[in-house]
Design a protein around this motif. Structure first.
Motif: not given
Ligand SMILES: [Zn+2]
Length: 482
Positions: A381-388, A322-332, A356-358
């Protein structure tokens, strides 16, 4: 009546800079037995009874206990239940027992700062360093009027002495204070605990209802214990006089130490198991018209269930998508309460077998499910070693979650066990972390692992050998889904 409070203050011996010890010789202060009669006063009779009770008990937990709840009546009544609890720690490696008793003779809390406790089987030294740390953190002092006549701690000592000849003890009587103070005491206890510490909560259950009512109310009490519901226990105890249960004067005489024990269980993520329940009416010596209940429980560090792991993996996957597609966080809202407890966690993303990110939190600063969701986003999206991560990659991403135990300091790096331990290196104001699975995946030896850890911290490869290098280790439960 004027009550005198004797506070014993201990002074550390000063060592001068020339290395000459200036010792002030103080006589050992040994707390004398006060509960002979609850257990046999002769050395041989005492040892024989304890060994006999232990030989009749059965070990049923397969992980090393962190906490025991144990009753404290005379051995002819509660000895069987005590033995069931102590049997669970037999053969394990412990060096300290923190014992939380009930001050039956004095309302306030007290921590023992004497040198040792004497019982017919010898003496048990007080772990003064740990006791003083807890005393200082909680502003606790020693009240000899509370401790001198008290049996709730002493009756546990013969079992400890038989099982662990040299174990040290930290005796604390927990009086009626408030929830904030209980929480403070629990975190002070947690701060001095390590793998070789056992916490023993000494309490009996209901007092003096008739046999059938005791069975009913005690089983309810045990369900509060199993749910780690100390608030429920407090609310019910406040209603004890309006309960209209004939004879009932308390549901749990050690309510205060039990609350602290349950809070320690939450802090250490230890889970309870009931070992035995009966009441004095079940023994050959007790009458059935007014009984006392006895239960033993052992708390061990248990892992997440498969359902909980799947729930977390699904949350991580849904969040990344959801975050990658729409920039949103699901409600759980998590199904399992366990997932709402704070925990350190790392989320690792892999694509085609490559990292790919950790990213993660080492410390339990957020509820577990929330920490998973936040770090799923961070890793994507925020691991500086990799592109988002982009939406076209989503179908190829594999998610791995590592749920961490709380990091504990180790003396030297040689104490680190590769494969088991994750490592936090703190040196020269810098910090770096490897999860436990990193070294085996890379095929590194311990010195190689520490060399890469030093480089990861932005330092030279030998930085881990510096005198000011501090190592903490943690363990992780690692799970994933394609
Ligand atoms: Zn009691």
């Amino acid at each position: 009546m004027k009550r005198l409070i004797f506070i014993a203050i201990l002074f550390f011996l000063a060592i001068s800079c020339e290395g000459v010890k200036q010792e002030e010789v103080k006589p050992m202060r040994i707390r004398k037995p006060a509960a002979i009669g609850f257990y046999p006063g002769g050395k041989e009779a005492c040892e024989e009874m304890v060994r006999g009770l232990l030989s009749g008990a059965k070990k049923v937990v397969n992980k090393k206990p962190k906490i025991l709840i144990v009753p404290h009546a005379g051995y002819i009544y509660s000895g069987k239940a005590q033995a069931e609890a102590f049997k669970q720690i037999e053969g394990e490696d412990y060096d300290t027992a923190i014992i939380l008793g009930v001050p039956h003779h004095w309302p306030a809390s007290s921590i023992s700062l004497s040198d040792a406790y004497e019982i017919p089987l010898g003496t048990l030294s007080v772990d003064k360093e740990k006791a003083e740390k807890i005393a200082k953190a909680c502003e606790l002092s020693e009240i000899t009027e509370a401790d001198a006549p008290e049996h709730s701690i002493e009756v546990q000592l013969p079992f400890l002495k038989v099982l662990f000849q040299d174990i040290k003890i930290v005796p604390i009587l927990v009086g009626r204070v408030d929830m904030d103070e209980f929480a403070g005491l629990a975190s002070a206890i947690k701060a001095v605990m390590d793998d070789k510490t056992i916490v023993i909560v000494s309490t009996d259950l209901s007092h003096y209802p008739e046999y059938e009512s005791a069975n009913k109310v005690d089983r309810e009490t045990i369900s509060f214990l199993l749910n780690l519901d100390e608030i429920g226990l407090v609310q019910r105890e406040m209603d004890v006089y309006s309960s209209k249960i004939p004879g009932l004067s308390t549901y749990l005489c050690g309510l205060s130490p039990t609350i602290v024990g349950l809070k320690v269980a939450k802090l250490t993520r230890a889970r309870p198991k009931t070992l035995i329940y009966y009441n004095s009416g079940d023994t050959p010596y007790g009458k059935r018209d007014g009984v006392v209940g006895y239960a033993s429980l052992a708390f061990t560090k248990e892992g997440l269930t498969n359902e909980e792991k799947e729930e977390l993996l699904k949350m991580a996957k849904d969040t990344v998508e959801l975050f990658v597609k729409e920039g949103k966080v699901p409600e759980v809202s998590p199904k399992s309460m366990r997932l709402t407890e704070p925990s350190g966690v790392f989320v690792t993303l892999e694509k085609d077998g490559n990292l790919r990110g950790c990213i993660g939190y080492i410390w339990p600063i957020k509820p577990l499910y929330q920490a998973v969701m936040e770090n799923a986003i961070n890793a994507a999206v925020k691991d500086y070693r990799f592109p988002p991560v982009t939406s076209s990659e989503l179908s190829d991403i594999k998610i791995e979650i590592s749920v961490l135990s709380e990091p504990e300091k180790v003396g030297t790096w040689t104490d680190i066990v590769l494969g088991r331990d994750g490592i936090v290196l703190n040196v020269a104001g810098r910090q770096s972390v490897f999860l436990p699975q990193v070294a085996p995946e890379q095929g590194w030896t311990l010195p190689e692992t520490l060399m890469y850890l030093s480089i990861k911290a932005g330092l030279d490869k030998d930085a881990y050998k510096r005198k000011d290098a501090v190592f903490e280790v943690f363990q992780a439960e690692v799970f994933s889904k394609e």
